[in-house]
Design a protein around this motif. Sequence first.
Motif, PDB file in Angstrom:
ATOM      1  N   TYR A  85      29.925 -10.345  -3.490  1.00 25.43           N
ATOM      2  CA  TYR A  85      28.286 -10.281  -4.015  1.00 25.43           C
ATOM      3  C   TYR A  85      27.516 -10.510  -2.722  1.00 25.43           C
TER       4      TYR A  85
ATOM      5  N   ASN B 156      28.784 -14.511 -12.192  1.00 27.74           N
ATOM      6  CA  ASN B 156      28.023 -15.326 -11.329  1.00 27.74           C
ATOM      7  C   ASN B 156      27.419 -16.454 -12.135  1.00 27.74           C
TER       8      ASN B 156
ATOM      9  N   TRP C  52      25.647 -13.835  -2.840  1.00 24.14           N
ATOM     10  CA  TRP C  52      26.137 -14.949  -3.420  1.00 24.14           C
ATOM     11  C   TRP C  52      25.710 -16.291  -2.666  1.00 24.14           C
TER      12      TRP C  52
ATOM     13  N   ALA D 162      32.121  -9.758  -9.800  1.00 18.77           N
ATOM     14  CA  ALA D 162      30.581  -9.991  -9.712  1.00 18.77           C
ATOM     15  C   ALA D 162      29.832  -8.911 -10.103  1.00 18.77           C
TER      16      ALA D 162
END
Length: 362
Positions: A303, A266, A306, A262
């Motif tokens: 992340y 993504n 996320w 990430a």
Amino acid sequence: MKPRLMSALILTAAVFQSCEVRTPSPAEELKTRLETAVSDGHILFGHQDALMYGHDWRAMPGEQLDRSDVKDVCGSHPAVLGLDLGGIELGEDSNLDGNSFRMMREAAVLHHERGGIVTFSWHVRNPLTGGDSWDVSSSAVVSSVLEGGEKHEMFMEWLSRCADFLESLKDSEGRSVPVIFRPWHEHTGSWFWWGRDLCSVEEYLALWEMTYSYMTVVRGLDNLVWAYSPGAGTDADGYMERYPGDAMVDILGLDCYQYGEAPASNQVYASQLNETLGWMTVLGKEHGKIIALTETGFEGIPYAKWWTEVLYPAVRDWPLAYLLVWRNACDMPEHFYGPWKGALSEEDFLNFAASGRIRLAE
Ligand code: BMA
């Protein structure tokens, strides 16, 4: 009796009979709840094994089963509790991830009584080799369990143990607890013995049909809502290639994960998910089925945003009844897919849970 009185009685009985409302089965009730979630614009949030363990704890026998990592983070349990039946076929006490079946039964019933929804996957062992679900060393496994195959009888015994467990799910008043049953998942990939390269279309369909008719006709289970859940990476034709048919499926599902680094991955994940849910929405309408993201996540969620920047934008435009993220293994610190207290994305999960469409347990 006077003829006029007699005809009046017959007429009254006929009126009563035609007004009689058939009680919906537990499965029908659950389907209605899922349809209502969709029409209310809700996406129910699910987490695998939520009540059994979390990132750094495990429920002990006799406990209230009132802890979940999701509740630790935001005060409510997930709306959908995922559990797995792997190991039930051998009559084992615990499943492949160390959850006792007795505690899973308790968790399923409790979650249902608290107003939640329960879904069962089944990582069945390999009936031909004795290996696990991931043992793909032989492509004769599915045919071996079908009628006439060398493992058919043994496999029917496996199905019967699974049916016994599903049948044993009863609430405190003795009523059957409805659950989403999601066998033979991710079959569009080839990592399980029932996967695409391991059996023909006909064999897969026969496996589903045998499972369905055993559970519903032979055993008469009326508490199962059937979910079909191919893996990501196909188009609509690939998705439907091994579709068992509208009569044996209630939910069109999808298992779709994010892999890689990430933030680089993504967009790849989000576009694949968004695009797939787009044509699944069309299929759902055509076939009159509920759609759901039956498994998703990004291992270790590296992340921080996320939930709100990757997952939510990919799902928010589609009429999903629920989405379920995979487990937070308590014995593998990096193997988690849900929130937990102290995780990098903890704050972001709060925002995700508060964003318009996501619903946790009441
Ligand atoms: C996989 C992993 C395994 C687990 C299996 C079944 O994705 O989480 O560790 O045994 O699911 O739950």
